[in-house]
Design a protein around this motif. Structure first.
Motif, PDB file in Angstrom:
ATOM      1  N   SER A  60       0.948  -1.160   0.075  1.00 41.87           N
ATOM      2  CA  SER A  60      -0.128  -0.078  -0.002  1.00 41.87           C
ATOM      3  C   SER A  60       0.888   1.272  -0.032  1.00 41.87           C
ATOM      4  O   SER A  60       0.328   2.365  -0.227  1.00 41.87           O
ATOM      5  CB  SER A  60      -1.051   0.148   1.186  1.00 41.87           C
ATOM      6  OG  SER A  60      -0.239   0.249   2.306  1.00 41.87           O
ATOM      7  N   SER A  88      -1.820  -8.405  -6.388  1.00 40.66           N
ATOM      8  CA  SER A  88      -2.586  -7.241  -7.355  1.00 40.66           C
ATOM      9  C   SER A  88      -1.420  -6.185  -7.437  1.00 40.66           C
ATOM     10  O   SER A  88      -1.522  -5.270  -8.451  1.00 40.66           O
ATOM     11  CB  SER A  88      -3.697  -6.661  -7.007  1.00 40.66           C
ATOM     12  OG  SER A  88      -3.615  -6.278  -5.745  1.00 40.66           O
ATOM     13  N   VAL A  94      -2.109   0.045 -10.032  1.00 41.16           N
ATOM     14  CA  VAL A  94      -2.725   0.053  -8.755  1.00 41.16           C
ATOM     15  C   VAL A  94      -2.786   1.850  -8.493  1.00 41.16           C
ATOM     16  O   VAL A  94      -1.765   2.402  -8.518  1.00 41.16           O
ATOM     17  CB  VAL A  94      -2.049  -0.464  -7.492  1.00 41.16           C
ATOM     18  CG1 VAL A  94      -2.744  -0.390  -6.137  1.00 41.16           C
ATOM     19  CG2 VAL A  94      -1.811  -1.923  -7.772  1.00 41.16           C
ATOM     20  N   GLY A  97      -6.061   4.663  -3.216  1.00 41.79           N
ATOM     21  CA  GLY A  97      -7.355   4.504  -2.613  1.00 41.79           C
ATOM     22  C   GLY A  97      -7.855   3.293  -3.000  1.00 41.79           C
ATOM     23  O   GLY A  97      -8.989   2.506  -2.676  1.00 41.79           O
ATOM     24  N   ASN A  98      -7.470   2.437  -4.105  1.00 42.22           N
ATOM     25  CA  ASN A  98      -7.752   1.110  -4.591  1.00 42.22           C
ATOM     26  C   ASN A  98      -7.269  -0.114  -3.795  1.00 42.22           C
ATOM     27  O   ASN A  98      -6.064   0.432  -3.387  1.00 42.22           O
ATOM     28  CB  ASN A  98      -7.280   0.725  -6.072  1.00 42.22           C
ATOM     29  CG  ASN A  98      -8.335   1.452  -6.847  1.00 42.22           C
ATOM     30  OD1 ASN A  98      -9.167   2.374  -6.477  1.00 42.22           O
ATOM     31  ND2 ASN A  98      -7.733   1.634  -8.342  1.00 42.22           N
ATOM     32  N   PRO A  99      -7.665  -0.894  -3.730  1.00 42.71           N
ATOM     33  CA  PRO A  99      -7.182  -2.204  -3.030  1.00 42.71           C
ATOM     34  C   PRO A  99      -5.981  -2.959  -3.472  1.00 42.71           C
ATOM     35  O   PRO A  99      -6.008  -2.889  -4.535  1.00 42.71           O
ATOM     36  CB  PRO A  99      -8.390  -3.030  -2.404  1.00 42.71           C
ATOM     37  CG  PRO A  99      -9.296  -2.650  -3.658  1.00 42.71           C
ATOM     38  CD  PRO A  99      -8.968  -1.389  -4.038  1.00 42.71           C
ATOM     39  N   GLU A 131      -5.275  -7.785   2.140  1.00 43.72           N
ATOM     40  CA  GLU A 131      -5.529  -6.842   1.182  1.00 43.72           C
ATOM     41  C   GLU A 131      -5.587  -5.235   2.315  1.00 43.72           C
ATOM     42  O   GLU A 131      -5.931  -5.534   3.289  1.00 43.72           O
ATOM     43  CB  GLU A 131      -7.036  -6.798   0.714  1.00 43.72           C
ATOM     44  CG  GLU A 131      -7.543  -6.056  -0.111  1.00 43.72           C
ATOM     45  CD  GLU A 131      -8.796  -6.289  -0.743  1.00 43.72           C
ATOM     46  OE1 GLU A 131      -9.783  -5.678  -0.447  1.00 43.72           O
ATOM     47  OE2 GLU A 131      -8.902  -7.274  -1.688  1.00 43.72           O
ATOM     48  N   ARG A 133      -5.611  -0.913   1.341  1.00 43.96           N
ATOM     49  CA  ARG A 133      -5.830   0.356   0.569  1.00 43.96           C
ATOM     50  C   ARG A 133      -4.475   1.072   0.044  1.00 43.96           C
ATOM     51  O   ARG A 133      -3.501   1.369   1.021  1.00 43.96           O
ATOM     52  CB  ARG A 133      -6.828   1.486   1.205  1.00 43.96           C
ATOM     53  CG  ARG A 133      -8.188   0.568   1.320  1.00 43.96           C
ATOM     54  CD  ARG A 133      -9.062   1.146   0.406  1.00 43.96           C
ATOM     55  NE  ARG A 133     -10.295   0.631   0.338  1.00 43.96           N
ATOM     56  CZ  ARG A 133     -10.988   0.051  -0.301  1.00 43.96           C
ATOM     57  NH1 ARG A 133     -10.693  -0.152  -1.801  1.00 43.96           N
ATOM     58  NH2 ARG A 133     -12.306  -0.479  -0.404  1.00 43.96           N
ATOM     59  N   GLN A 134      -4.521   1.277  -1.307  1.00 44.98           N
ATOM     60  CA  GLN A 134      -3.379   1.849  -1.907  1.00 44.98           C
ATOM     61  C   GLN A 134      -3.332   3.163  -1.181  1.00 44.98           C
ATOM     62  O   GLN A 134      -4.378   3.935  -1.310  1.00 44.98           O
ATOM     63  CB  GLN A 134      -3.077   2.115  -3.140  1.00 44.98           C
ATOM     64  CG  GLN A 134      -2.017   2.588  -3.938  1.00 44.98           C
ATOM     65  CD  GLN A 134      -0.627   1.822  -3.753  1.00 44.98           C
ATOM     66  OE1 GLN A 134      -0.878   0.627  -3.842  1.00 44.98           O
ATOM     67  NE2 GLN A 134       0.266   2.549  -3.795  1.00 44.98           N
TER      68      GLN A 134
END
Length: 135
Positions: A60, A88, A94, A97-99, A131, A133-134
């Motif tokens: 992240s 991912s 990435v 805000g994206n996982p 997982e 959040r970025q």
């Protein structure tokens, strides 16, 4: 107590000793080894789960996920060479805000005493996914 009764009592004590040795060898030792193996599996699963979480936090922040995961595994006295890291974060697309997900797969070969791979194949490979959040 006469001599015949004494001999019979000594003989019975010897029989009991042999029976105890057989029970210990063929029943209790495999049970004890099984408990040790499952303890090792549970410890490794805990370490792999924590390593995946550490890797997700590192991913992240765009850090070196592979190094973080392997260092965590090595610090827990497991062989980091038996771990595979994927997720991912490798795609490079990435966005903040994206996982991001990290999956750690660990090969348990060489850690177990009994041949669980032949009995329960699912126990030979452990896996954990985490997982975050970025940022």
């Amino acid at each position: 107590m006469n001599t015949t009764q004494r001999r019979k009592a000594k003989h019975m004590a010897g029989v009991v000793s042999v029976e105890l040795a057989l029970v210990m060898t063929f029943l209790l030792m495999p049970l004890f080894i099984g408990v040790l193996d499952f303890g090792q599996i549970m410890h490794a699963q805990y370490v792999i789960t924590r390593a995946a979480r550490e890797g997700a936090v590192t991913a992240s922040t765009n850090g070196n996920v592979d190094l973080t995961v392997r260092n965590y595994i090595a610090a827990s006295n497991l062989n980091p060479g038996q771990a595979q890291v994927s997720g991912s974060f490798l795609s490079g697309t990435v966005m903040p805000g994206n996982p991001v997900s990290v999956t750690v797969t660990f090969d348990m070969t060489g850690y177990m005493i009994l041949p669980w791979k032949d009995i329960v194949p699912a126990l030979s490979t452990l896996s954990a996914t985490a997982e975050a959040r970025q940022r």
